[in-house]
Design an enzyme around this catalytic site. Structure first.
Site, short mmCIF file in Angstrom:
data_model
loop_
_atom_site.label_atom_id
_atom_site.label_comp_id
_atom_site.label_asym_id
_atom_site.label_seq_id
_atom_site.Cartn_x
_atom_site.Cartn_y
_atom_site.Cartn_z
CB SER A 21 -0.92 12.72 -2.18
OG SER A 21 -0.69 12.51 -3.56
NE ARG A 44 -5.94 6.11 3.89
CZ ARG A 44 -5.13 5.81 2.88
NH1 ARG A 44 -5.55 5.99 1.62
NH2 ARG A 44 -3.93 5.32 3.09
CG HIS A 47 -5.32 10.91 -1.14
ND1 HIS A 47 -5.59 9.64 -1.61
CD2 HIS A 47 -4.15 11.29 -1.72
CE1 HIS A 47 -4.62 9.26 -2.42
NE2 HIS A 47 -3.74 10.24 -2.51
#
Length: 215
Positions: A21, A44, A47
């Site tokens: 990812s 993040r 993500h």
């Protein structure tokens, strides 16, 4: 479209899924103005949201990530505006240094005081947090009123947080509260616009706690 063909995931290993990812995020996000540590937070956030526009809208006070790392490693406390943040944060990485994640919005005294003053529990919970500890990290992802109250207290010299993660989501006062935060001379992490939320705030805080663990 052939719905009879069985779909098989590329991998079922958690670490491989995360690594793949992040690789895809890097390739699609491309060049950016963020520092290495800031990008870890942005990465993040993307993500957690699959939203590249949200990632590009992130704003950082100079040295904000480093301030958060120091706060965690020094065992400073974390205040969160809602339980969802407390539930999502990897608390072990904070607690190992002596800190904890604190949420006051459902406390009986907060609810009673909010009713008495005819104001929001979010505002009263920020005031309670200020009485509980100096400095610390304020993680606000849900309530713009909490962020606006914190800003008021900072301007009045009554609050001196080590870091403000101000990422409330919404239409009413959310964009404006983040604009006001970005004007302050305190370490902050925020973004431009209506997007944000508890999940995004958790992602940012977890990114900082991971950096603190590796520091």
């Amino acid at each position: 479209m052939d719905f009879g063909t069985e779909f098989k995931p590329l991998t079922v290993q958690p670490q491989e899924i995360e690594g793949l990812s992040f690789k895809m995020i890097d390739e699609e996000f491309g060049e950016h103005p963020f520092s290495q540590d800031e990008y870890k937070v942005v990465q993040r956030v993307i993500h957690a949201s699959a939203d590249f526009d949200l990632g590009r809208s992130m704003q950082f006070y100079p040295g904000a990530v480093e301030a958060g790392i120091r706060a965690i490693r020094n065992g400073e406390q974390v205040y969160a505006d809602v339980q969802m943040i407390e539930s999502g944060v990897s608390k072990g990485r904070i607690e190992k240094h002596g800190g904890s994640v604190n949420v006051f919005i459902s406390d009986k005294d907060v609810m009673e005081e909010a009713k008495r003053l005819n104001t929001t529990r979010a505002i009263i919970s920020v005031r309670k947090a200020l009485k509980q500890f100096d400095g610390g990290i304020y993680a606000i992802g849900n309530a713009p009123t909490a962020l606006l109250e914190l800003i008021r207290l900072i301007k009045a010299g009554e609050a001196k947080p080590s870091l403000v993660i101000g990422l409330p989501v919404g239409f009413v006062s959310a964009p404006e509260s983040k604009e006001e935060l970005a004007k302050l001379d305190v370490p902050f992490i925020t973004n431009i616009g209506r997007k944000g939320g508890s999940t995004i705030t958790v992602a940012a805080l977890n990114a900082i706690s991971l950096l603190a663990e590796k520091a």
